[in-house]
Motif scaffolding. Structure first.
Motif, mmCIF file in Angstrom:
data_model
loop_
_atom_site.group_PDB
_atom_site.id
_atom_site.type_symbol
_atom_site.label_atom_id
_atom_site.label_comp_id
_atom_site.label_asym_id
_atom_site.label_seq_id
_atom_site.Cartn_x
_atom_site.Cartn_y
_atom_site.Cartn_z
ATOM 1 N N MET A 1 0.846 -1.181 0.000
ATOM 2 C CA MET A 1 0.000 0.000 0.000
ATOM 3 C C MET A 1 0.887 1.238 0.000
ATOM 4 O O MET A 1 1.784 1.369 0.843
ATOM 5 N N THR A 2 0.675 2.118 -0.946
ATOM 6 C CA THR A 2 1.565 3.275 -1.119
ATOM 7 C C THR A 2 0.763 4.566 -1.123
ATOM 8 O O THR A 2 -0.330 4.629 -1.675
ATOM 9 N N GLY A 3 1.355 5.593 -0.512
ATOM 10 C CA GLY A 3 0.734 6.913 -0.491
ATOM 11 C C GLY A 3 1.490 7.854 -1.400
ATOM 12 O O GLY A 3 2.718 7.832 -1.471
ATOM 13 N N PHE A 4 0.731 8.704 -2.108
ATOM 14 C CA PHE A 4 1.315 9.709 -2.995
ATOM 15 C C PHE A 4 0.778 11.064 -2.556
ATOM 16 O O PHE A 4 -0.426 11.205 -2.317
ATOM 17 N N CYS A 5 1.662 12.055 -2.449
ATOM 18 C CA CYS A 5 1.225 13.361 -1.967
ATOM 19 C C CYS A 5 2.154 14.463 -2.500
ATOM 20 O O CYS A 5 3.321 14.197 -2.823
ATOM 21 N N LYS A 6 1.627 15.694 -2.554
ATOM 22 C CA LYS A 6 2.433 16.819 -3.012
ATOM 23 C C LYS A 6 3.333 17.322 -1.889
ATOM 24 O O LYS A 6 4.368 17.934 -2.154
ATOM 25 N N THR A 7 2.922 17.078 -0.652
ATOM 26 C CA THR A 7 3.744 17.498 0.498
ATOM 27 C C THR A 7 4.254 16.262 1.230
ATOM 28 O O THR A 7 3.685 15.187 1.114
ATOM 29 N N ALA A 8 5.307 16.421 1.999
ATOM 30 C CA ALA A 8 5.866 15.299 2.764
ATOM 31 C C ALA A 8 4.865 14.855 3.813
ATOM 32 O O ALA A 8 4.165 15.661 4.413
ATOM 33 N N PHE A 9 4.782 13.563 4.023
ATOM 34 C CA PHE A 9 3.864 13.017 5.037
ATOM 35 C C PHE A 9 4.542 11.921 5.824
ATOM 36 O O PHE A 9 5.508 11.346 5.426
#
Length: 120
Positions: free
Chosen positions: A112-120
């Protein structure tokens, strides 16, 4: 739109199966014209199904490309998975992709992978 394409592919596939069953029951000697007519329709349906699948794949690829272009991505830990709501609130714009979904399989994800414009 995605659901419409899926339903259309299903409808065409069902029609294709019906034609194949009709052809299997037919005698070539007695009804050669009808058999040829069904063969033509079968080829047309196969082409249309292939075209719809390509369109569906292309749309999926655009979404995958958009996610891959995001600057931050990482695997989601089991602890974070247990409370995804909290994680999504802390990282606005977070998109989580599961490896067993169509998008996840296309992207070749193993976890399961998360993609985001800001660091999380």
């Amino acid at each position: 739109m995605k659901e419409v394409e899926k339903n259309e592919i299903k409808r065409l596939s069902d029609r294709l199966d019906l034609i194949r069953h009709q052809q299997a029951d037919m005698s070539l000697v007695e009804s050669a014209e009808k058999y040829a007519e069904l063969e033509k329709e079968k080829e047309k349906l196969e082409g249309e199904i292939e075209r719809l699948r390509a369109v569906k794949g292309h749309k999926l690829s655009k979404e995958a490309q958009k996610l891959m272009g995001m600057p931050h991505r990482r695997a989601i830990t089991k602890k974070e998975q247990a409370d995804l709501g909290k994680l999504k609130k802390s990282a606005r714009g977070l998109v989580v992709v599961h490896p067993m979904t169509e998008l996840g399989r296309e992207m070749g994800l193993q976890e399961m992978t998360g993609f985001c414009k800001t660091a999380f």
